[in-house]
Scaffold this motif. Structure first.
Motif, mmCIF file in Angstrom:
data_model
loop_
_atom_site.group_PDB
_atom_site.id
_atom_site.type_symbol
_atom_site.label_atom_id
_atom_site.label_comp_id
_atom_site.label_asym_id
_atom_site.label_seq_id
_atom_site.Cartn_x
_atom_site.Cartn_y
_atom_site.Cartn_z
ATOM 1 N N ILE A 67 76.126 51.353 31.743
ATOM 2 C CA ILE A 67 76.289 50.041 31.386
ATOM 3 C C ILE A 67 77.138 50.248 29.961
ATOM 4 O O ILE A 67 78.100 49.570 29.662
ATOM 5 C CB ILE A 67 75.224 49.471 31.603
ATOM 6 N N ASP A 78 86.335 51.476 14.279
ATOM 7 C CA ASP A 78 86.792 50.474 15.432
ATOM 8 C C ASP A 78 87.033 48.949 14.692
ATOM 9 O O ASP A 78 87.516 47.940 15.397
ATOM 10 C CB ASP A 78 85.554 50.283 16.218
ATOM 11 N N LEU A 106 88.883 56.517 22.874
ATOM 12 C CA LEU A 106 87.542 56.202 23.651
ATOM 13 C C LEU A 106 87.071 57.866 23.761
ATOM 14 O O LEU A 106 85.678 57.861 23.536
ATOM 15 C CB LEU A 106 88.077 56.021 25.199
ATOM 16 N N ILE A 152 78.582 52.740 28.469
ATOM 17 C CA ILE A 152 79.799 53.606 28.136
ATOM 18 C C ILE A 152 81.198 52.825 28.077
ATOM 19 O O ILE A 152 81.798 53.105 27.190
ATOM 20 C CB ILE A 152 80.067 54.615 29.281
ATOM 21 N N PRO A 153 81.589 51.926 28.967
ATOM 22 C CA PRO A 153 82.825 51.341 28.789
ATOM 23 C C PRO A 153 83.019 50.378 27.509
ATOM 24 O O PRO A 153 83.968 50.160 26.941
ATOM 25 C CB PRO A 153 82.935 50.115 29.892
ATOM 26 N N PHE A 154 81.854 50.203 26.686
ATOM 27 C CA PHE A 154 81.718 49.667 25.584
ATOM 28 C C PHE A 154 81.973 50.326 24.363
ATOM 29 O O PHE A 154 81.884 49.839 23.324
ATOM 30 C CB PHE A 154 80.647 48.426 25.413
ATOM 31 N N TRP A 155 82.199 51.481 24.524
ATOM 32 C CA TRP A 155 82.444 52.657 23.346
ATOM 33 C C TRP A 155 83.877 52.510 23.129
ATOM 34 O O TRP A 155 84.503 53.283 22.261
ATOM 35 C CB TRP A 155 81.996 53.817 23.753
ATOM 36 N N THR A 156 84.823 51.826 23.872
ATOM 37 C CA THR A 156 86.443 51.544 23.823
ATOM 38 C C THR A 156 86.179 50.475 22.484
ATOM 39 O O THR A 156 85.220 49.580 22.513
ATOM 40 C CB THR A 156 87.101 51.036 24.644
ATOM 41 N N SER A 157 87.038 50.532 21.663
ATOM 42 C CA SER A 157 87.115 49.623 20.576
ATOM 43 C C SER A 157 87.319 48.098 21.080
ATOM 44 O O SER A 157 88.161 48.000 22.348
ATOM 45 C CB SER A 157 88.166 49.776 19.511
#
Lengths: 287, 265
Positions: free
Chosen positions: A109, B200, B240, A111-116
Motif C-alpha cells: 500500500i 520531495d 521513484l 510503495i506508490p506513495f514514495w513518488t513525490s
C-alpha cells in the motif's frame, strides 16, 4: 524556590532547549508575525502598522473569499469522507483476513506513495485530461465515443486526486485501531447471538472509532490548505483558499490580506477539528 | 471463505490497482516513444532518459536540492536527537507542552508554515536563498526525527549507561561511546527519512527560494511545457527508484534500531 530546580529538570532542559528555541524562532515567531501582519495594511511597498480589522472583514464578507473558504471546506470534507470510506474495508481486510501477509499488504500500500506528491498529483492531470490516459484508453476500448470532460479542471478532479493521494494516511491509523481490538470480544458477541452485521456495527466499528477519527483529522487538516492539487487539476472552478493566499502574496502584493486569510483558514480548521473530536468523544473515551 | 469475505477481497485488489495506477504510468510512459501521454503505446525508447543528461538547469536544481536535503536532514536529526534524548531519559516540568509544540508542524498545513516563514524573512529584510529553504525543511524534518529517535532511545537499557559511568567514563564519554553506537541505526533512519522528505518538498521551497530552484520547483516549472512531458516522466521514474532505495534503507536501519538491544546482549 528559584534555586531549587530539580537536577533532572536541569538536565532535561539542557538537551531540549536547543530544539525548543529553534522551534520558537522558526515557528512561534513566524506565526505571531503573521498574526500581527494580518491586523496591518499594505499600500504597494509601504506598510501601515495601525491596528485594523479590515483584512478580516474583507476575508469574511467578500463573496470571492467566502466562495473559496466554503469550496475548500467542501472539497476537503468530501475527500475525508471518501478516503475513510474506501480505506476502512481495506484496513479491515488486512487486519482480519491478512493472515501471514499483513506486513506485505501494508508494504504494498505504501510503495506508490514514495513518488513525490507533486508528480502524483500531476499524473492525475495526465490521467484525467481530454486527450489523457483514461479517455484515450476508454476510446481505444470503444467504451465511449467521445472524451469525458467532467473529470478534469473542476472540483471532481481535485476530489479524485486527493482521495488517492491521502489513502495511506487513512488505511494505516484505521488498521492500527483494528489490530488493537481484542479478538475474544468478537467471539463473545458471536456467542451471545450477534450475526456478522450486528457484530460489525456494535463491536468492531465502535472499537475502531479512534482510528477513524484520527484518520479523518490527518486528512482533513492538510487538505484544506492544499495548493498543488487544485492548481494542477482544479481549473478555475476547483481553486482553493491556498491558491488565493499565494496570489495575494505575489501578484496582488497584499501580504496583510494573505496573512488574514491564512489565520482565518487555520481558525476554521481548528474549530471544525475540535468540534469533530468533541462529537466523537463519547466513543474515544470509553475505551 | 464466506461470500462477504470474497467481496472484501475483490474490493481490496481493486483498490490496490487504483492506488498503483498513477505510479505505474511513470515507468510506462517514460519508455514510450510518443511525445503525447496517451494510449495506445507507440514503441520503446530510452531517449527521454538520455535527455536528462543534457538539461543544465536540471543539474543545477539537483545540486541545490542535494545541498538543501543533506543540510536540513543533518540539522533536523541533530535537533531531533537532543529533543528525543531529553524526552525519553528525563522527566521534567514543561516537557510535554514544549514537545507538543515542536511536533506541531506535523499537523499544520504546509502553506501556513511557508507563508509565516516568508513573512518573517521579508519583514526582517533577510535574503531568500537556499539557506532559508534549509531552515524551513529542518522545521519539517524535526518532528519526524523525534518520532524515529524516540523508538531508538526507548529501547535503550539504562543499566548499560550506569555500567559505563561505574567503569569511569564521564557523561560525554558515555554518550559518545555507549549510547551513540546503540542508537546509530535510528540516526541513519532519521537522516534518510529527512533527506527524502526534503528532496520531495515543494510548497516551502516554492515560497522561500529566491533565484536558486530546488528539484521540485524545477519540475513544477516543467509542467508548463507539454513537449517536455516525457522527459519529466523519465525524471519522475528516476526519482521513484531513488526514493524506493532510500526508504528501504531507512526501514532496514529503523528495524535494526528497534532490535539493537538484542544484538548487544
Amino acid at each position: 524556590m528559584i534555586l531549587n530546580i530539580k537536577p533532572e529538570t536541569k538536565k532535561g532542559w539542557r538537551l531540549l532547549s536547543t530544539p525548543f528555541i529553534f522551534s520558537i524562532l522558526l515557528l512561534a515567531a513566524p506565526l505571531t508575525m503573521m498574526l500581527l501582519l494580518s491586523f496591518w495594511t499594505q499600500d504597494y511597498l509601504i506598510l501601515d502598522r495601525t491596528f485594523t480589522l479590515n483584512n478580516y472583514i474583507e476575508a469574511f464578507t467578500q463573496p470571492v473569499y467566502q466562495l473559496l473558504f466554503s469550496r475548500s471546506l467542501a472539497i476537503s470534507l468530501t475527500v475525508t469522507f471518501f478516503t475513510v470510506l474506501l480505506a476502512y474495508p481495506m484496513a479491515y481486510f488486512i487486519s482480519f483476513h491478512g493472515g501471514e501477509r499483513k506486513a506485505l499488504w501494508l508494504f504494498l500500500i505504501t510503495i506508490p506513495f514514495w513518488t513525490s506528491y507533486l508528480l502524483r498529483m500531476f499524473l492525475w492531470k495526465v490521467i484525467l485530461g481530454y486527450n489523457g490516459v483514461l479517455n484515450s484508453f476508454l476510446l481505444w476500448l470503444e467504451m465511449i465515443t467521445e472524451p469525458l470532460t467532467f473529470i478534469l479542471y473542476n472540483a471532481n478532479a481535485v476530489v479524485i486526486a486527493l482521495t488517492h493521494g491521502w489513502a495511506p494516511f487513512a488505511i494505516l491509523p484505521i488498521f492500527v485501531s483494528l489490530e488493537k481490538i481484542d479478538r475474544s470480544l468478537l467471539e463473545a458477541s458471536r456467542d451471545l447471538g450477534d450475526g456478522p452485521f450486528h457484530q460489525f456495527f456494535r463491536v468492531v466499528l465502535p472499537l475502531s472509532a479512534p482510528g477513524v477519527v484520527g484518520a479523518a483529522l490527518i486528512i482533513f487538516i492538510p487538505t484544506v490548505g492544499d495548493y498543488i492539487t487544485p492548481k494542477l487539476v482544479g481549473g478555475t472552478d476547483g481553486l482553493m483558499i491556498a491558491n488565493m493566499i499565494q496570489v495575494q502574496f505575489s501578484k496582488a502584493n497584499n501580504a496583510p490580506l494573505a496573512a488574514a486569510l491564512s489565520v482565518s483558514s487555520l481558525m476554521i480548521v481548528a474549530f471544525i477539528s475540535i468540534v469533530f473530536v468533541l462529537v466523537n468523544r463519547k466513543h474515544l473515551r470509553r475505551y | 471463505m464466506s461470500r462477504s469475505t470474497k467481496y472484501l477481497k475483490i474490493f481490496a485488489y481493486t483498490y490496490l490497482i487504483f492506488l498503483y495506477a498513477p505510479a505505474l504510468l511513470l515507468p510506462l510512459f517514460s519508455f514510450n516513444a510518443s511525445q503525447i501521454i496517451a494510449f495506445p503505446l507507440s514503441g520503446f525508447t530510452t531517449n527521454w532518459f538520455e535527455n536528462l543528461l543534457y538539461q543544465e538547469t536540471l543539474h543545477e536544481a539537483l545540486k541545490n536540492s542535494l545541498i538543501v536535503a543533506v543540510s536540513s536532514s543533518i540539522l533536523g536529526t541533530i535537533l531531533g536527537v537532543l529533543a528525543s534524548r531529553a524526552a525519553t531519559r528525563y522527566d521534567f516540568t514543561g516537557k510535554q507542552i514544549s514537545l507538543t509544540f515542536i511536533l506541531a508542524p506535523l499537523v499544520l498545513p504546509e502553506i501556513i508554515v511557508g507563508v509565516a516563514l516568508l513573512i518573517v524573512l521579508i519583514q526582517l529584510g533577510l535574503p531568500l536563498n537556499l539557506w532559508s529553504v534549509v531552515l524551513g525543511h529542518t522545521l519539517l524534518i524535526l518532528p519526524f526525527s523525534i518520532l524515529i529517535m524516540n523508538s531508538a532511545f526507548s529501547n535503550l537499557d539504562i543499566s548499560l549507561e550506569e555500567a559505563s559511568m561505574d567503569l569511569g567514563e564521564n557523561q560525554f564519554g558515555t554518550f559518545y561511546r555507549v549510547i551513540l553506537p546503540l542508537v546509530f541505526p535510528g540516526i541513519m533512519a532519521s537522516l534518510l527519512i529527512g533527506f527524502t522528505l526534503s528532496l520531495d518538498e515543494f510548497i516551502i521551497a516554492f515560497f522561500l527560494t529566491g533565484t536558486e530552484t530546488t528539484l521540485p520547483v524545477y519540475i513544477w516549472a516543467q509542467f508548463r511545457f507539454p513537449k517536455k512531458l516525457p522527459t519529466t516522466m523519465a525524471l519522475g521514474t528516476v526519482l521513484l527508484i531513488v526514493s524506493l532505495i532510500l526508504l528501504s534503507l531507512s526501514e532496514y536501519f529503523r528495524r535494526r534500531a528497534a532490535n539493537s538491544q538484542n544484538s548487544v546482549l
